[in-house]
Design a protein around this motif. Structure first.
Motif, short mmCIF file in Angstrom:
data_model
loop_
_atom_site.label_atom_id
_atom_site.label_comp_id
_atom_site.label_asym_id
_atom_site.label_seq_id
_atom_site.Cartn_x
_atom_site.Cartn_y
_atom_site.Cartn_z
N ASP A 62 41.23 -27.52 28.18
CA ASP A 62 42.49 -27.07 28.77
C ASP A 62 42.95 -25.75 28.15
O ASP A 62 43.27 -24.80 28.87
CB ASP A 62 43.57 -28.13 28.59
N TRP A 63 43.00 -25.68 26.82
CA TRP A 63 43.61 -24.50 26.20
C TRP A 63 42.80 -23.23 26.41
O TRP A 63 43.33 -22.12 26.29
CB TRP A 63 43.91 -24.72 24.73
N LYS B 69 41.84 -21.97 29.04
CA LYS B 69 42.16 -21.31 30.31
C LYS B 69 43.14 -20.17 30.09
O LYS B 69 43.98 -20.21 29.19
CB LYS B 69 42.74 -22.33 31.28
N SER B 70 43.06 -19.16 30.92
CA SER B 70 43.96 -18.02 30.83
C SER B 70 45.38 -18.43 31.18
O SER B 70 45.63 -19.50 31.75
CB SER B 70 43.51 -16.92 31.79
N ASP C 276 45.76 -19.25 34.73
CA ASP C 276 45.15 -20.51 35.16
C ASP C 276 45.73 -21.74 34.46
O ASP C 276 45.35 -22.87 34.79
CB ASP C 276 43.64 -20.47 34.91
N LEU C 277 46.63 -21.51 33.52
CA LEU C 277 47.21 -22.63 32.78
C LEU C 277 48.73 -22.46 32.71
O LEU C 277 49.27 -22.02 31.69
CB LEU C 277 46.62 -22.73 31.38
N TYR D 73 51.17 -27.59 32.82
CA TYR D 73 49.92 -28.36 32.71
C TYR D 73 50.10 -29.65 31.94
O TYR D 73 49.37 -30.63 32.16
CB TYR D 73 48.82 -27.51 32.07
N MET E 242 42.74 -15.77 26.73
CA MET E 242 43.67 -16.85 27.06
C MET E 242 45.01 -16.74 26.33
O MET E 242 45.74 -17.70 26.21
CB MET E 242 43.03 -18.22 26.77
#
Length: 494
Positions: free
Chosen positions: A306-307, A309-310, A313-314, A318, A350
């Motif tokens: 999860d972390w 992701k940019s 995208d996050l 989330y 990210m």
């Protein structure tokens, strides 16, 4: 790997230069006052709101005083910080004391399943190591909770840590077994002699599940009974390790009755069965962990899938996908305060900005999560984008002014001709560079020529410090906004 593990290759170590004499006079909270704040009757201190993780081994925290580090956290609105202890043999006592003297609640954040550094470790430390399906050499030493010697060493180290250094709280992050999708990738353990011996002793079985040969009778997807024993065995190992270190004889709570304790487990957006998947793959059962350790707060750490992701995208929302982890905990422990952790900059692709982190906190509160934190303070996107901005101006003496910025500033830029100009009714008076000192985020002026009454001060040219950043070191420095003017009051009588 987790955000801590992935950031090993970026860790830069250095030596802190501690400059104390000049700044002690402007600290607004004395040590006695801070002690009252941190250990008063309010049982929620250190358990609520926005906090931040920091690792003083990064270059950003070098070549500046402990006072300036503490001041920077205060200027950014933090009342609680989490000191990432890379090696229990190397902890900056003066920094911890200074943070507390500024009224900050200070957690010691240590890792449970290994270490980045074995400097000062006993010579037998290699015997503590986990064995994985496929050996890895990534700079992280993974230690097995099945090693009684490791458990005893860790318990003594953490007990000595909180006994010798005045941390307000202790938390053991990443106590789990590796790793998400580890069976398929080979990064799965412990499957070595320590685990085999412990499994045989507890279950009376001569073998552990097989993870590499689908035709084997004890292949983990074939012999389900054996595999289910193995899953529970791993959950018990993680929680027994934590319980012994925190609650065991001569453990953390035995030597520090007042210490706050936080436990940590992972959370991941992996579908409706993600709670059970983490239990199966990494030995994490948050509800059982809380039952064993009885912490003051429990944190859900964002897992690496999860972390990574940019920011685009996050979105901060989330963590809505972590509601099943919250529900699993509250079904057994309805009153335990929960926290959630994000990563805001382990990789340049990210990084997260200040508004993202503020929104993250709002989402957490809406979910009933009481506190939140992020790794790591100086890695956030704001470090690369924001210009220096003065936040607080104090005048401890009539001939001394201290200006605190929200980030570290460059000394040479502050000393350029015309960087600091006193504005009066009769004209402008530039301050000579000889009267200007910079310490981290703090700009100090000392001059008998300062007006004795209140005055305005224009600040220009001042930049931040790309050379102390982790990434973007060649980026042009951010410059303070044009026409920045601060108001300096006259010195109040003592």
């Amino acid at each position: 790997m987790s955000n801590f593990h992935n950031s090993r290759f970026i860790r830069e170590l250095g030596r802190c230069m501690l400059i104390t004499c000049l700044l002690i006079s402007i600290l607004p909270i004395t040590g006695v006052h801070a002690e009252k704040i941190n250990h008063g009757k309010d049982k929620t201190i250190g358990l609520l709101g926005s906090t931040i993780q920091f690792d003083p081994g990064f270059k950003y925290y070098q070549d500046r005083s402990a006072e300036s580090i503490a001041d920077e956290f205060v200027q950014n609105g933090f009342t609680t910080v989490r000191y990432f202890v890379v090696n229990e043999n190397n902890v900056n006592r003066e920094l911890v004391e200074t943070l507390k003297n500024r009224g900050l609640f200070v957690w010691a954040l240590v890792l449970g399943n290994g270490s980045y550094s074995v400097e000062g470790f006993p010579s037998e430390w290699p015997s503590w190591q986990m064995e994985l399906l496929t050996p890895v050499n990534d700079g992280y030493y993974r230690f097995s909770p099945h090693s009684a010697d490791y458990v005893d060493w860790k318990k003594k180290k953490l007990a000595d840590l909180v006994k010798d250094i005045p941390f307000d709280g202790i938390e053991i992050a990443e106590p789990y077994f590796p790793e998400w999708d580890g069976i398929n990738r080979g990064v799965y353990g412990d499957v070595g002699p320590l685990a085999k011996s412990a499994f045989q002793q507890q279950y009376g079985l001569d073998t552990i599940p097989n993870f590499t040969d689908p035709n084997h009778l004890d292949y983990y997807l074939t012999n389900k009974e054996l595999y289910n024993h193995w899953i529970q065995f791993r959950v018990n190992a993680v929680n027994s390790f934590l319980n012994e270190v925190i609650n065991g004889k001569n453990g953390v709570r035995d030597v520090r009755k007042d210490i706050r304790v936080a436990t940590w487990s992972l959370a991941i957006d992996a579908g409706t069965d993600s709670v059970n998947k983490l239990r199966e793959i990494q030995g994490l059962d948050a509800a059982e962990m809380i039952s064993a350790v009885r912490p003051d707060v429990h944190f859900l750490q964002t897992h690496w899938p999860d972390w990574m992701k940019s920011q685009e995208d996050l979105p901060p929302t989330y963590i809505h996908q972590y509601q099943n982890f919250v529900d699993q905990i509250h079904a057994v422990h309805p009153d335990i305060p929960l926290g959630v952790q994000a990563d805001i900059g382990s990789g340049l692709w990210m990084v997260k900005d200040r508004n993202w982190y503020k929104s993250f906190g709002k989402v957490a509160l809406d979910m009933g999560i009481k506190t939140w934190t992020a790794y790591e303070y100086h890695l956030g996107k704001y470090m690369y984008e924001e210009a220096p901005k003065p936040i607080t101006v104090t005048r401890p003496h009539h001939n001394q002014v201290s200006i605190s910025f929200q980030k570290r500033i460059d000394a040479s830029s502050a000393k350029l001709p015309g960087s600091l100009i006193i504005l009066t009714e009769n004209g402008e008076i530039p301050i000579a560079s000889d009267y200007i000192t910079v310490d981290g985020n703090m700009l100090i002026i000392e001059s008998n020529q300062l007006p004795k009454k209140e005055f305005r001060l224009r600040i220009q040219n001042v930049t931040d410090t790309p050379s102390y950043w982790l990434y973007n070191k060649e980026q042009p420095a951010n410059v303070i906004a044009d026409n920045t003017v601060v108001h300096v009051n006259k010195k109040k009588k003592d």
